[in-house]
Scaffold this active site. Structure first.
Site, PDB file in Angstrom:
ATOM      1  N   TYR A 152       5.832  -8.928   7.524  1.00  0.00           N
ATOM      2  CA  TYR A 152       5.282  -7.593   7.765  1.00  0.00           C
ATOM      3  C   TYR A 152       5.408  -7.222   9.246  1.00  0.00           C
ATOM      4  O   TYR A 152       5.360  -8.088  10.126  1.00  0.00           O
ATOM      5  CB  TYR A 152       3.798  -7.544   7.400  1.00  0.00           C
ATOM      6  CG  TYR A 152       3.494  -7.686   5.929  1.00  0.00           C
ATOM      7  CD1 TYR A 152       3.297  -6.566   5.134  1.00  0.00           C
ATOM      8  CD2 TYR A 152       3.382  -8.949   5.350  1.00  0.00           C
ATOM      9  CE1 TYR A 152       2.992  -6.690   3.786  1.00  0.00           C
ATOM     10  CE2 TYR A 152       3.088  -9.081   4.009  1.00  0.00           C
ATOM     11  CZ  TYR A 152       2.899  -7.952   3.223  1.00  0.00           C
ATOM     12  OH  TYR A 152       2.610  -8.090   1.893  1.00  0.00           O
ATOM     13  N   TYR A 204      -3.893  -9.848   2.126  1.00  0.00           N
ATOM     14  CA  TYR A 204      -4.218  -8.469   2.503  1.00  0.00           C
ATOM     15  C   TYR A 204      -3.993  -8.358   4.014  1.00  0.00           C
ATOM     16  O   TYR A 204      -4.847  -8.773   4.815  1.00  0.00           O
ATOM     17  CB  TYR A 204      -5.662  -8.142   2.157  1.00  0.00           C
ATOM     18  CG  TYR A 204      -5.956  -8.111   0.676  1.00  0.00           C
ATOM     19  CD1 TYR A 204      -5.372  -7.156  -0.151  1.00  0.00           C
ATOM     20  CD2 TYR A 204      -6.831  -9.026   0.110  1.00  0.00           C
ATOM     21  CE1 TYR A 204      -5.646  -7.121  -1.519  1.00  0.00           C
ATOM     22  CE2 TYR A 204      -7.118  -8.989  -1.248  1.00  0.00           C
ATOM     23  CZ  TYR A 204      -6.526  -8.045  -2.059  1.00  0.00           C
ATOM     24  OH  TYR A 204      -6.801  -8.011  -3.398  1.00  0.00           O
ATOM     25  N   ASP A 240       0.841  -1.195   0.000  1.00  0.00           N
ATOM     26  CA  ASP A 240       0.000   0.000   0.000  1.00  0.00           C
ATOM     27  C   ASP A 240       0.876   1.245   0.000  1.00  0.00           C
ATOM     28  O   ASP A 240       2.029   1.228   0.440  1.00  0.00           O
ATOM     29  CB  ASP A 240      -0.907   0.008   1.233  1.00  0.00           C
ATOM     30  CG  ASP A 240      -1.967  -1.082   1.169  1.00  0.00           C
ATOM     31  OD1 ASP A 240      -2.311  -1.502   0.049  1.00  0.00           O
ATOM     32  OD2 ASP A 240      -2.416  -1.521   2.246  1.00  0.00           O
TER      33      ASP A 240
END
Length: 411
Positions: A305, A376, A244
């Site tokens: 992440y 996601y 993103d």
């Protein structure tokens, strides 16, 4: 059937020029051009038929057929008082007589282009191709090459005489020379140049390609300089996955390929790039297969992440430990509401391999997610109103907000 017998059988039916006759036997006799091969066959036939004629054998019709396409035989018959008119080649009609002339039309088009490899492609009249096919099928020829292949090769050889240090490459040429033998026009196609590299994104206001909302710049904008280095008309980027715009890309970086369209240079140093937002490190030149591999690999890459998460209510350490239940789980996600307009009903299944967490305050914790590419991650954390299940929000039974998200590695 011997080569000479087969050639004579063909000549009895079709008058063929040296190139078109020799091309039917292209796989016989290494290091010869087709016109050399065809001329040699006709010379041997001439010697054989003249010898048989002088011995009283009935070969006059064969001599007449050969004389239409072979001057020595025509001269021999003239000495006997028999005149034979020259016939046009049944296949090419004289087209192959001087195809090398088209090379001179191509050379001016190459001025100012710094390339290493090229390929020649031609448009040949349809009737020429059809007539060649007729001859090949009628005599079951398996030792030849196509007329188009010969024309491409001959023009290419002529170009090489004028292009020092260049070479023909049929698989990945820098440029493709196009010659239309119907209109007589030549053109040059400059194939894209592909540069492989990796990038780090240090800003939370930079997207990959499009500006929107709070985005101040794009990765595409930052890499314009590569297009300028190679004199391209435009450029596109191919990336292994996507983060993103408000997520940083850290660690060893994310692989990408910069495609420069219609460059005027195909070689040279690729300088790295660095500013406060982006660090790009070029690796070198690559190919289209690598672009496909890059995009396919993005589906199976393992990514790590880091997320900074805010809870609606205070959480205890015991509650946070429930997050461990999601390690090794399969996550089912429907297209997030934030991008629902693109493919509203698309279902995605991804794996979460490992999770780790650290409480910072009663309502804030740091979460590390090691997962399959394509997950996601924000939605995996907050649940996206039930469109992602299971989720961290579901396990903790609280509303969660992702304050920060970073990609730490792409394995």
């Amino acid at each position: 059937m011997e080569l000479l017998d087969r050639a004579l059988e063909i000549i009895r039916t079709y008058p063929l020029c040296d190139s078109c006759l020799g091309r039917l036997f292209a796989q016989m006799g290494y290091g010869l051009e087709n016109f050399e091969r065809g001329r040699a066959i006709k010379t041997l036939l001439h010697m054989k038929l003249v010898d048989e004629y002088r011995k009283g054998r009935d070969v006059l019709n064969d001599l007449l057929a050969l004389a239409k396409i072979h001057k020595p035989t025509s001269r021999f018959l003239t000495s006997l008082g028999i005149n034979v008119d020259e016939a046009a080649c049944y296949i090419c009609g004289g087209l192959l007589k001087d195809v090398e002339k088209y090379a001179k039309d191509v050379l001016p088009l190459l001025e100012g282009v710094e390339f290493r490899t090229f390929e020649v492609g031609t448009t040949v009249p349809k009737d020429v191709v059809e007539r060649e096919s007729e001859v090949v099928k009628r005599f079951l020829i398996t030792s030849g090459e196509s007329v188009k292949h010969e024309i491409n090769r001959r023009i290419g050889k002529e170009l090489l005489k004028h292009l020092t240090g260049k070479r023909v490459d049929k698989l990945r040429p820098n440029i493709v020379v196009r010659v239309d033998l119907i209109t007589g026009k030549a053109s040059v196609e400059r194939n894209p140049l592909l540069i492989e590299g990796v990038y780090l994104k240090l800003s939370r206001r930079v997207s990959q390609a499009k500006k929107f909302g709070d985005v101040k710049s794009t990765l595409w904008d930052k890499l314009v300089y590569i297009r300028e280095v190679f004199g391209g008309k435009e450029h596109v980027i191919h990336v292994s996955g996507r983060e993103d715009s408000d997520a940083r890309m850290l660690g060893t970086g994310r692989p990408l390929v910069v495609e420069v369209k219609q460059p005027i240079k195909y070689d040279g140093a690729i300088p790295p790039f660095r500013d406060g937002d982006i660090i790009f490190t070029p690796i070198g030149f690559t190919n289209r297969e690598e672009v496909r591999r890059l995009k396919e690999k993005a589906k199976t890459d393992i990514k790590l992440y880091r997320a900074l998460v805010l809870s609606e209510r205070p959480l205890t350490v015991e509650e946070l430990n429930k997050i461990g239940e999601l390690s090794g789980k399969t996550i089912i996600q429907y297209t997030p509401r934030r991008i629902k307009r693109i493919s509203p009903r698309k279902k995605r299944v991804r794996m979460v391999y490992e999770l780790a967490w650290r409480q910072i305050s009663p309502r804030v914790f740091e979460l590390y997610v090691r997962c399959q590419g394509g997950l996601y991650v924000k939605e995996f954390i907050h649940g996206d109103g039930g469109r992602t299940t299971p989720s961290v929000s579901e396990i903790l039974n609280t509303h969660l907000e992702v304050l920060e998200l970073d990609v730490l590695s792409v394995e």
